[in-house]
Design an enzyme around this catalytic site. Structure first.
Site, PDB file in Angstrom:
ATOM      1  N   ASP A  13       0.810  -1.225   0.000  1.00 50.26           N
ATOM      2  CA  ASP A  13       0.000   0.000   0.000  1.00 50.26           C
ATOM      3  C   ASP A  13       0.841   1.271   0.000  1.00 50.26           C
ATOM      4  O   ASP A  13       0.438   2.293   0.560  1.00 50.26           O
ATOM      5  CB  ASP A  13      -0.954   0.032   1.220  1.00 50.26           C
ATOM      6  N   GLU A  14       1.993   1.222  -0.626  1.00 46.38           N
ATOM      7  CA  GLU A  14       2.882   2.398  -0.642  1.00 46.38           C
ATOM      8  C   GLU A  14       2.477   3.411  -1.712  1.00 46.38           C
ATOM      9  O   GLU A  14       3.056   4.499  -1.779  1.00 46.38           O
ATOM     10  CB  GLU A  14       4.348   1.981  -0.892  1.00 46.38           C
ATOM     11  N   GLY A  15       1.534   3.020  -2.580  1.00 50.07           N
ATOM     12  CA  GLY A  15       1.148   3.927  -3.667  1.00 50.07           C
ATOM     13  C   GLY A  15       1.838   3.546  -4.973  1.00 50.07           C
ATOM     14  O   GLY A  15       2.080   4.401  -5.831  1.00 50.07           O
ATOM     15  N   LYS A  16       2.106   2.242  -5.131  1.00 55.94           N
ATOM     16  CA  LYS A  16       2.802   1.779  -6.340  1.00 55.94           C
ATOM     17  C   LYS A  16       1.966   2.007  -7.600  1.00 55.94           C
ATOM     18  O   LYS A  16       2.509   2.329  -8.651  1.00 55.94           O
ATOM     19  CB  LYS A  16       3.129   0.274  -6.229  1.00 55.94           C
ATOM     20  N   GLY A  17       0.637   1.855  -7.459  1.00 59.19           N
ATOM     21  CA  GLY A  17      -0.246   1.998  -8.628  1.00 59.19           C
ATOM     22  C   GLY A  17      -0.039   3.331  -9.312  1.00 59.19           C
ATOM     23  O   GLY A  17       0.043   3.427 -10.535  1.00 59.19           O
ATOM     24  N   GLY A  40      -4.208  -4.432  -4.260  1.00 61.86           N
ATOM     25  CA  GLY A  40      -5.153  -3.426  -4.729  1.00 61.86           C
ATOM     26  C   GLY A  40      -4.385  -2.177  -5.102  1.00 61.86           C
ATOM     27  O   GLY A  40      -3.707  -1.601  -4.259  1.00 61.86           O
ATOM     28  N   HIS A  41      -4.429  -1.829  -6.359  1.00 64.14           N
ATOM     29  CA  HIS A  41      -3.751  -0.612  -6.801  1.00 64.14           C
ATOM     30  C   HIS A  41      -4.795   0.408  -7.221  1.00 64.14           C
ATOM     31  O   HIS A  41      -5.671   0.098  -7.999  1.00 64.14           O
ATOM     32  CB  HIS A  41      -2.848  -0.909  -8.009  1.00 64.14           C
ATOM     33  N   GLN A 223       2.173  -5.852  -3.158  1.00 63.64           N
ATOM     34  CA  GLN A 223       2.570  -5.938  -1.730  1.00 63.64           C
ATOM     35  C   GLN A 223       3.914  -5.222  -1.467  1.00 63.64           C
ATOM     36  O   GLN A 223       4.217  -4.279  -2.165  1.00 63.64           O
ATOM     37  CB  GLN A 223       2.615  -7.397  -1.256  1.00 63.64           C
ATOM     38  N   GLY A 414      -0.039  14.105  -3.540  1.00 63.21           N
ATOM     39  CA  GLY A 414      -1.482  13.983  -3.758  1.00 63.21           C
ATOM     40  C   GLY A 414      -1.764  12.851  -4.714  1.00 63.21           C
ATOM     41  O   GLY A 414      -0.836  12.260  -5.273  1.00 63.21           O
TER      42      GLY A 414
HETATM   43  P1  IMP Z   1      -2.669 -12.847   2.026  1.00 62.33           P
HETATM   44  O1  IMP Z   1      -1.757 -12.276   1.006  1.00 62.33           O
HETATM   45  O2  IMP Z   1      -4.136 -12.627   1.731  1.00 62.33           O
HETATM   46  O3  IMP Z   1      -2.361 -14.276   2.371  1.00 62.33           O
HETATM   47  O4  IMP Z   1      -2.427 -12.045   3.410  1.00 62.33           O
HETATM   48  C1  IMP Z   1      -1.232 -12.142   4.138  1.00 62.33           C
HETATM   49  C2  IMP Z   1      -0.818 -10.796   4.707  1.00 62.33           C
HETATM   50  O5  IMP Z   1      -0.450  -9.928   3.640  1.00 62.33           O
HETATM   51  C3  IMP Z   1      -1.935 -10.082   5.454  1.00 62.33           C
HETATM   52  O6  IMP Z   1      -1.378  -9.350   6.521  1.00 62.33           O
HETATM   53  C4  IMP Z   1      -2.497  -9.118   4.429  1.00 62.33           C
HETATM   54  O7  IMP Z   1      -3.127  -8.004   5.015  1.00 62.33           O
HETATM   55  C5  IMP Z   1      -1.226  -8.722   3.708  1.00 62.33           C
HETATM   56  N1  IMP Z   1      -1.468  -8.259   2.332  1.00 62.33           N
HETATM   57  C6  IMP Z   1      -1.725  -9.003   1.236  1.00 62.33           C
HETATM   58  N2  IMP Z   1      -1.864  -8.227   0.151  1.00 62.33           N
HETATM   59  C7  IMP Z   1      -1.657  -6.963   0.558  1.00 62.33           C
HETATM   60  C8  IMP Z   1      -1.623  -5.696  -0.125  1.00 62.33           C
HETATM   61  O8  IMP Z   1      -1.797  -5.574  -1.334  1.00 62.33           O
HETATM   62  N3  IMP Z   1      -1.379  -4.624   0.657  1.00 62.33           N
HETATM   63  C9  IMP Z   1      -1.139  -4.698   1.992  1.00 62.33           C
HETATM   64  N4  IMP Z   1      -1.153  -5.847   2.667  1.00 62.33           N
HETATM   65  C10 IMP Z   1      -1.407  -6.978   1.955  1.00 62.33           C
END
Ligand code: IMP
Length: 428
Positions: A13-17, A40-41, A223, A414
């Site tokens: 969730d660093e804002g890669k998208g 999720g991007h 991630q 932003g």
């Molecule tokens: P999983 O990938 O659903 O197995 O989740 C394992 C861990 O990775 C959990 O703590 C999730 O919240 C975290 N996680 C998985 N995908 C993301 C992402 O895109 N952003 C932030 N955390 C993630």
């Protein structure tokens, strides 16, 4: 020819998208190499918000070939939903291919993900329940199904008979849950096969040709490094390798062809799910950071945990990935904090650590060492050049780079494209 790897330097969730979107129209190919629809991007262009989970964010540019590499686990249902959404929003997505080697999330994977989490009780990981862990488990156990299997109905049927025996055994005997029906899965997946078929490719020649023809390639990480199965805060990690090394195996691009590695970092830290988080803020300051930063998950809507920038984590990300350039996002979120802190290292049992240790029960109890900075207390969103930022803000940014061992080449203030201040371009 250039191959740029883009990785998240924290817990995702660093804002890669946003950064991928910035680069996608100046490259010929964008490849996703790991993860699945747990990611999720969010990309905002022209005030319009696009959310991607599986499909590379480069899809907004018809001239850029978007590849879902074989390190990704693809949930066909989620993939088709995302495709439908794009197409109904006027994006035809003709520039998309999926590696035939990519594994699939099967219907029993999300169920097993959720049941497994419930069984762990207080030790649960806080997964996204998208079945990502169970899909990677099956890949390694060599009972996974690959996207290319959709083109081989007889093989799919025979293998499913065997695999479903194992799955139903766990579901019914271990979890006391309902078994899955073989015919229903077959009908469902063969239904998807018809729609997915045009996208399935052997990506090996595509990628080799692109490398040999001197094309520009961007490897899009999902991630972040601290969620890496090997380098992260195991077991509070995802099941893939969101690192520069993982980008190579997940795409088939050799390490010797990587030109540069860009790391994306938030100006503070967030994490979703459980596990150690040394700089976490659980007080009113944390609530303020979460609200101003709108720190709620793109995939699950969960409130993110928030904390100060952790240079011990980020330095480790820079070093283990060979990050040459840093992008610092959401700097504007810090506009109204009187005092800011950066963690420079930890004290654990009287010993100094400049990086996160493997032992997570020790990491959970470290004492962060902080440097304090006066906040700039003025809005940065209207700044269009790095030099326009308040001096205190530039001091903070430059100290981040210094502590991490890489230069901060791009700063984001932003969500929109115009909020990106480029000090040194990321691509040549
Ligand atoms: P999983 O990938 O659903 O197995 O989740 C394992 C861990 O990775 C959990 O703590 C999730 O919240 C975290 N996680 C998985 N995908 C993301 C992402 O895109 N952003 C932030 N955390 C993630």
């Amino acid at each position: 020819m250039s191959v740029t790897v883009l990785v998240g330097g924290q817990w995702g969730d660093e804002g890669k998208g946003k950064v991928i979107d910035l680069l996608a129209d100046s490259v010929n190919m964008v490849i996703r190499s790991q993860g699945g629809n747990n990611a999720g991007h969010t990309v905002v262009t022209g005030g319009k918000e696009h959310r991607f989970h599986l499909i590379p964010s480069g899809i907004l540019y018809p001239e850029t070939l978007c590849v879902i590499g074989h390190g990704v686990v693809v949930d066909p249902k989620a993939f088709l939903l995302e495709l439908d959404e794009l197409q109904s929003g006027g994006i035809p997505a003709r520039n998309l291919v999926i590696s035939e080697r990519a594994h699939m999330v099967m219907p029993y994977h999300p169920v097993l993900d959720q049941l497994g989490e419930e069984m762990r009780g207080d030790d649960r990981l806080g997964t996204t329940w998208r079945g990502i862990g169970p899909a990677y488990e099956d890949k390694v156990r060599r009972i996974g199904f690959r996207i290319g299997d959709l083109q081989k109905p007889a093989f799919l049927e025979k293998k499913l008979r065997f695999v479903l025996r194992l799955k139903n055994e766990s579901l019914t005997r271990l979890y006391n849950a309902e078994p899955f029906n073989e015919k229903e899965i077959l009908d469902e997946y063969l239904g998807y096969a018809e729609r997915i078929d045009p996208y399935i490719r052997d990506i090996y020649p595509l990628i080799q040709d692109a490398l040999n023809d001197g094309k520009k390639i961007l490897l899009e990480g999902a991630q972040g490094v601290m969620l890496d199965i090997d380098l992260g805060t195991y077991p509070y990690v995802t099941s893939s390798s969101p690192t520069a090394g993982g980008a190579c195996t997940g795409s088939g691009i050799p390490p010797s062809r990587i030109t540069r590695t860009v790391g994306v970092f938030k100006a503070y830290t967030t994490r979703v799910g459980y596990g150690p988080f040394p700089t976490e803020l659980t007080d009113a300051l944390g609530d303020q950071l979460r609200e101003v930063g709108a720190e709620y998950g793109t995939t699950t809507g969960r409130a993110r945990r928030v904390g100060w920038f952790d240079a011990a984590v980020s330095r480790y990300a820079v070093a283990t990935n060979g990050i040459d350039a840093m992008v610092l996002t959401k700097v504007d979120v810090l506009d109204e904090f009187e005092t800011l802190k950066i963690c420079t290292g930890y004290l654990s049992k009287g010993e100094y650590w400049d990086h996160p240790m493997a032992n997570i029960s020790h990491l959970k109890h470290v004492e962060p060492i902080y440097e304090e900075f006066p906040g700039w207390m003025s809005p940065t969103r209207e700044c269009r050049r790095y030099e326009d930022l308040p001096a205190a803000c530039r001091t903070y940014i430059e100290r981040v780079g210094e502590l991490c061992g890489a230069s901060v080449n791009v700063v984001s203030v932003g969500p929109d494209r115009e909020h990106t201040l480029v000090r040194t371009p990321l691509l040549d």
